[in-house]
Design a protein around this motif. Structure first.
Motif, PDB file in Angstrom:
ATOM      1  N   ILE A  90      68.324  52.402  28.010  1.00 40.49           N
ATOM      2  CA  ILE A  90      69.251  51.509  28.697  1.00 40.49           C
ATOM      3  C   ILE A  90      68.440  50.354  29.258  1.00 40.49           C
ATOM      4  CG2 ILE A  90      69.070  52.808  30.873  1.00 40.49           C
ATOM      5  CD1 ILE A  90      72.044  52.111  31.374  1.00 40.49           C
ATOM      6  N   SER A  91      69.006  49.178  29.217  1.00 41.79           N
ATOM      7  CA  SER A  91      68.282  47.996  29.682  1.00 41.79           C
ATOM      8  C   SER A  91      68.018  48.078  31.177  1.00 41.79           C
ATOM      9  CB  SER A  91      69.069  46.726  29.358  1.00 41.79           C
ATOM     10  OG  SER A  91      70.259  46.665  30.132  1.00 41.79           O
ATOM     11  N   TYR A  92      67.057  47.284  31.620  1.00 41.17           N
ATOM     12  CA  TYR A  92      66.685  47.260  33.040  1.00 41.17           C
ATOM     13  C   TYR A  92      67.894  46.918  33.905  1.00 41.17           C
ATOM     14  CZ  TYR A  92      63.681  46.235  37.087  1.00 41.17           C
ATOM     15  OH  TYR A  92      63.082  46.238  38.326  1.00 41.17           O
ATOM     16  N   ALA A  93      68.587  45.817  33.544  1.00 41.24           N
ATOM     17  CA  ALA A  93      69.763  45.395  34.316  1.00 41.24           C
ATOM     18  C   ALA A  93      70.904  46.398  34.162  1.00 41.24           C
ATOM     19  CB  ALA A  93      70.210  44.003  33.868  1.00 41.24           C
ATOM     20  N   GLY A  94      71.061  46.943  32.940  1.00 42.15           N
ATOM     21  CA  GLY A  94      72.128  47.902  32.695  1.00 42.15           C
ATOM     22  C   GLY A  94      71.968  49.171  33.514  1.00 42.15           C
ATOM     23  N   CYS A  95      70.732  49.589  33.726  1.00 35.74           N
ATOM     24  CA  CYS A  95      70.462  50.789  34.507  1.00 35.74           C
ATOM     25  C   CYS A  95      70.876  50.603  35.964  1.00 35.74           C
ATOM     26  CB  CYS A  95      68.973  51.137  34.414  1.00 35.74           C
ATOM     27  SG  CYS A  95      68.542  52.736  35.139  1.00 35.74           S
ATOM     28  N   PHE A  96      70.508  49.456  36.538  1.00 38.62           N
ATOM     29  CA  PHE A  96      70.876  49.191  37.928  1.00 38.62           C
ATOM     30  C   PHE A  96      72.388  49.015  38.071  1.00 38.62           C
ATOM     31  CE2 PHE A  96      66.372  47.967  38.181  1.00 38.62           C
ATOM     32  CZ  PHE A  96      66.010  48.698  39.299  1.00 38.62           C
ATOM     33  N   LEU A  97      73.017  48.393  37.046  1.00 42.99           N
ATOM     34  CA  LEU A  97      74.472  48.226  37.085  1.00 42.99           C
ATOM     35  C   LEU A  97      75.173  49.578  37.022  1.00 42.99           C
ATOM     36  CD1 LEU A  97      76.988  46.416  37.050  1.00 42.99           C
ATOM     37  CD2 LEU A  97      76.779  46.317  34.548  1.00 42.99           C
ATOM     38  N   GLN A  98      74.710  50.463  36.144  1.00 45.79           N
ATOM     39  CA  GLN A  98      75.317  51.787  36.035  1.00 45.79           C
ATOM     40  C   GLN A  98      75.169  52.569  37.333  1.00 45.79           C
ATOM     41  OE1 GLN A  98      73.520  54.964  33.517  1.00 45.79           O
ATOM     42  NE2 GLN A  98      75.530  55.055  32.529  1.00 45.79           N
ATOM     43  N   ALA A  99      73.968  52.533  37.914  1.00 40.39           N
ATOM     44  CA  ALA A  99      73.748  53.230  39.184  1.00 40.39           C
ATOM     45  C   ALA A  99      74.664  52.680  40.264  1.00 40.39           C
ATOM     46  CB  ALA A  99      72.281  53.094  39.606  1.00 40.39           C
ATOM     47  N   PHE A 100      74.837  51.360  40.289  1.00 39.64           N
ATOM     48  CA  PHE A 100      75.698  50.746  41.295  1.00 39.64           C
ATOM     49  C   PHE A 100      77.153  51.165  41.128  1.00 39.64           C
ATOM     50  CE2 PHE A 100      78.638  47.192  42.131  1.00 39.64           C
ATOM     51  CZ  PHE A 100      78.614  47.252  43.512  1.00 39.64           C
ATOM     52  N   VAL A 101      77.646  51.165  39.883  1.00 41.20           N
ATOM     53  CA  VAL A 101      79.038  51.534  39.631  1.00 41.20           C
ATOM     54  C   VAL A 101      79.294  52.982  40.042  1.00 41.20           C
ATOM     55  CG1 VAL A 101      80.757  51.950  37.815  1.00 41.20           C
ATOM     56  CG2 VAL A 101      79.407  49.850  37.790  1.00 41.20           C
ATOM     57  N   SER A 157      70.749  48.333  45.395  1.00 42.45           N
ATOM     58  CA  SER A 157      70.336  47.968  44.042  1.00 42.45           C
ATOM     59  C   SER A 157      69.432  46.748  44.054  1.00 42.45           C
ATOM     60  CB  SER A 157      71.568  47.704  43.171  1.00 42.45           C
ATOM     61  OG  SER A 157      72.356  48.852  43.073  1.00 42.45           O
ATOM     62  N   SER A 158      69.736  45.779  44.901  1.00 41.39           N
ATOM     63  CA  SER A 158      68.908  44.568  44.953  1.00 41.39           C
ATOM     64  C   SER A 158      67.525  44.869  45.505  1.00 41.39           C
ATOM     65  CB  SER A 158      69.598  43.495  45.811  1.00 41.39           C
ATOM     66  OG  SER A 158      69.662  43.903  47.168  1.00 41.39           O
ATOM     67  N   ILE A 159      67.444  45.858  46.426  1.00 37.61           N
ATOM     68  CA  ILE A 159      66.140  46.257  46.970  1.00 37.61           C
ATOM     69  C   ILE A 159      65.307  46.950  45.896  1.00 37.61           C
ATOM     70  CG2 ILE A 159      64.989  47.796  48.601  1.00 37.61           C
ATOM     71  CD1 ILE A 159      66.093  45.321  49.921  1.00 37.61           C
ATOM     72  N   THR A 160      65.940  47.918  45.203  1.00 35.04           N
ATOM     73  CA  THR A 160      65.191  48.669  44.200  1.00 35.04           C
ATOM     74  C   THR A 160      64.811  47.795  43.011  1.00 35.04           C
ATOM     75  OG1 THR A 160      67.275  49.400  43.197  1.00 35.04           O
ATOM     76  CG2 THR A 160      66.254  50.871  44.797  1.00 35.04           C
ATOM     77  N   LYS A 172      67.600  62.248  33.217  1.00 34.89           N
ATOM     78  CA  LYS A 172      69.027  62.445  33.472  1.00 34.89           C
ATOM     79  C   LYS A 172      69.808  61.755  32.360  1.00 34.89           C
ATOM     80  CE  LYS A 172      71.910  62.656  37.653  1.00 34.89           C
ATOM     81  NZ  LYS A 172      71.686  64.074  37.986  1.00 34.89           N
ATOM     82  N   ILE A 173      71.115  61.983  32.315  1.00 35.00           N
ATOM     83  CA  ILE A 173      71.930  61.358  31.281  1.00 35.00           C
ATOM     84  C   ILE A 173      72.504  60.015  31.733  1.00 35.00           C
ATOM     85  CG2 ILE A 173      72.535  63.450  30.028  1.00 35.00           C
ATOM     86  CD1 ILE A 173      75.058  63.668  31.690  1.00 35.00           C
ATOM     87  N   TYR A 174      72.247  59.645  32.984  1.00 39.56           N
ATOM     88  CA  TYR A 174      72.633  58.322  33.473  1.00 39.56           C
ATOM     89  C   TYR A 174      71.658  57.905  34.572  1.00 39.56           C
ATOM     90  CZ  TYR A 174      75.030  61.328  36.907  1.00 39.56           C
ATOM     91  OH  TYR A 174      75.335  62.282  37.838  1.00 39.56           O
ATOM     92  N   CYS A 175      71.734  56.639  34.961  1.00 37.45           N
ATOM     93  CA  CYS A 175      70.802  56.098  35.956  1.00 37.45           C
ATOM     94  C   CYS A 175      71.284  56.401  37.369  1.00 37.45           C
ATOM     95  CB  CYS A 175      70.672  54.581  35.788  1.00 37.45           C
ATOM     96  SG  CYS A 175      69.826  54.076  34.278  1.00 37.45           S
ATOM     97  N   VAL A 176      70.355  56.799  38.223  1.00 39.24           N
ATOM     98  CA  VAL A 176      70.641  56.994  39.640  1.00 39.24           C
ATOM     99  C   VAL A 176      69.496  56.399  40.442  1.00 39.24           C
ATOM    100  CG1 VAL A 176      72.097  59.046  39.439  1.00 39.24           C
ATOM    101  CG2 VAL A 176      69.637  59.302  39.516  1.00 39.24           C
ATOM    102  N   ASN A 177      69.815  55.902  41.626  1.00 38.63           N
ATOM    103  CA  ASN A 177      68.801  55.254  42.462  1.00 38.63           C
ATOM    104  C   ASN A 177      67.676  56.213  42.859  1.00 38.63           C
ATOM    105  OD1 ASN A 177      69.870  52.646  42.569  1.00 38.63           O
ATOM    106  ND2 ASN A 177      71.294  53.186  44.194  1.00 38.63           N
ATOM    107  N   PHE A 178      67.996  57.488  43.018  1.00 40.97           N
ATOM    108  CA  PHE A 178      66.997  58.471  43.438  1.00 40.97           C
ATOM    109  C   PHE A 178      65.817  58.497  42.462  1.00 40.97           C
ATOM    110  CE2 PHE A 178      65.338  62.843  43.155  1.00 40.97           C
ATOM    111  CZ  PHE A 178      64.859  62.999  44.439  1.00 40.97           C
ATOM    112  N   TYR A 179      66.117  58.540  41.167  1.00 45.59           N
ATOM    113  CA  TYR A 179      65.043  58.592  40.171  1.00 45.59           C
ATOM    114  C   TYR A 179      64.349  57.246  40.006  1.00 45.59           C
ATOM    115  CZ  TYR A 179      66.441  63.291  38.812  1.00 45.59           C
ATOM    116  OH  TYR A 179      66.703  64.636  38.822  1.00 45.59           O
ATOM    117  N   ILE A 180      65.096  56.159  40.216  1.00 43.82           N
ATOM    118  CA  ILE A 180      64.464  54.832  40.163  1.00 43.82           C
ATOM    119  C   ILE A 180      63.486  54.687  41.317  1.00 43.82           C
ATOM    120  CG2 ILE A 180      64.858  52.345  40.177  1.00 43.82           C
ATOM    121  CD1 ILE A 180      67.621  52.858  38.991  1.00 43.82           C
TER     122      ILE A 180
END
Length: 316
Positions: A90-101, A157-160, A172-180
């Protein structure tokens, strides 16, 4: 070298080892996603079209169903693509977007469920004041803040996204801030403070819901009419809240404290719980339990079935 400039994609390893049954899993996941859309859209359209359902409880329920579609849209399309793809990136931006959603959807769910608890508290404990308390203007403000407050997570998300990362592997199967956060080269004080602030904020929601139910139960014990009202309107909310909290806590606690020795399929199921059960169970519980919604849906289905049979008869 600055690792931030190198990392443009993240690797999701949750689907490793599922090559032999990806097609059946894809079909089952697609079916679940279609069911989620069907049951939620049915409740949403029923509430919007029928003006007699334009009451606080149904307005909150409508927003809960909309939020269910919003949250699942951040996971299922990407997950379905990954099931048929040999690589899971998943792209860098896509990962943060998914985590945010996903995070903002979970937060909005909690806020809306807290509002529904408050609505039932006023209806049962202060029935004479209900219409003066739950005015249209106040409901609009409540719903606005229920959606707005979780979007504070955009700040997370902007901080991370400005942190230096020393890895790109997310187990994991999706992005989460904890793992980032865990991929950061160094620990930031904000990366510690902000998650704890969010946890405290939503823990306050939980305390508020418990407080409202304590008062509602006390009131219901004194009145047969209130007991009937509690069973009809509060029981669905209590079941919905329980399904959501249990599903979410399973994933959160396992992610932080769980054993990594569990089979990957079990880990994936626990990760999907809050994206699978609440979006399906919530509209079904309310659709069957709340008489007005059930009657409207039955009436709508009956009319459409009669129209279909009429068209078939006319054709012949």
């Amino acid at each position: 070298m600055d690792n931030v400039s190198v990392i443009t994609t993240f690797t999701l390893s949750g689907l490793n080892g599922t090559a032999n049954y990806r097609v059946p899993l894809f079909a089952l996941t697609l079916l679940c996603y279609c069911v989620i859309w069907l049951v939620n859209v049915t409740v949403i359209v029923t509430i919007i079209v029928d003006k007699s359902l334009h009451e606080p409880m149904y307005i909150f329920l409508c927003n809960l169903c909309i939020n269910g579609l919003y949250g699942t849209s951040g996971f299922y399309p990407k997950f379905l693509i990954d099931l048929l793809s040999p690589t899971h990136v998943i792209s860098y931006a896509g990962c943060f977007l998914q985590a945010f959603v996903l995070y903002s959807s979970a937060g909005a769910d909690f806020s809306l469920l807290a509002l529904m608890a408050y609505d039932r508290y006023v209806a049962i404990c202060q029935p004479l004041l209900y219409h003066s308390v739950m005015t249209k203007q106040r409901i609009c403000v409540f719903v606005f803040f229920a959606w707005l407050m979780p979007f504070f997570l955009l700040f997370v998300s902007s901080i991370t996204s400005t942190m230096r990362l020393c890895g790109s592997h997310i187990p994991k199967i999706y992005c989460v801030n904890f793992y980032i956060f865990n991929l950061a080269c160094s620990v930031s004080i904000l990366s510690i403070i902000i998650p704890y602030f969010n946890f405290t904020f939503y823990f306050g929601h939980a305390v508020f819901v418990v407080w409202t139910y304590i008062y509602m139960i006390k009131t219901c014990l004194r009145s047969k009419e209130n007991r009937s009202k509690f069973m009809k309107t509060c029981l669905p909310h209590l079941l919905t809240l329980t399904v959501f909290v249990v599903s979410l806590l399973f994933d959160v606690f396992y992610m932080r404290f769980g054993s990594k020795d569990l089979p990957q399929s079990v880990q994936n199921f626990m990760a999907m719980e809050f994206l699978l059960f609440p979006p399906i169970v919530n509209p079904i519980i309310y659709g069957f339990q709340l008489t007005q919604i059930r009657k409207r849906i039955q009436h709508f289905v009956r009319i459409n079935v009669n129209n279909v049979f009429s068209n078939i008869c006319d054709f012949h």
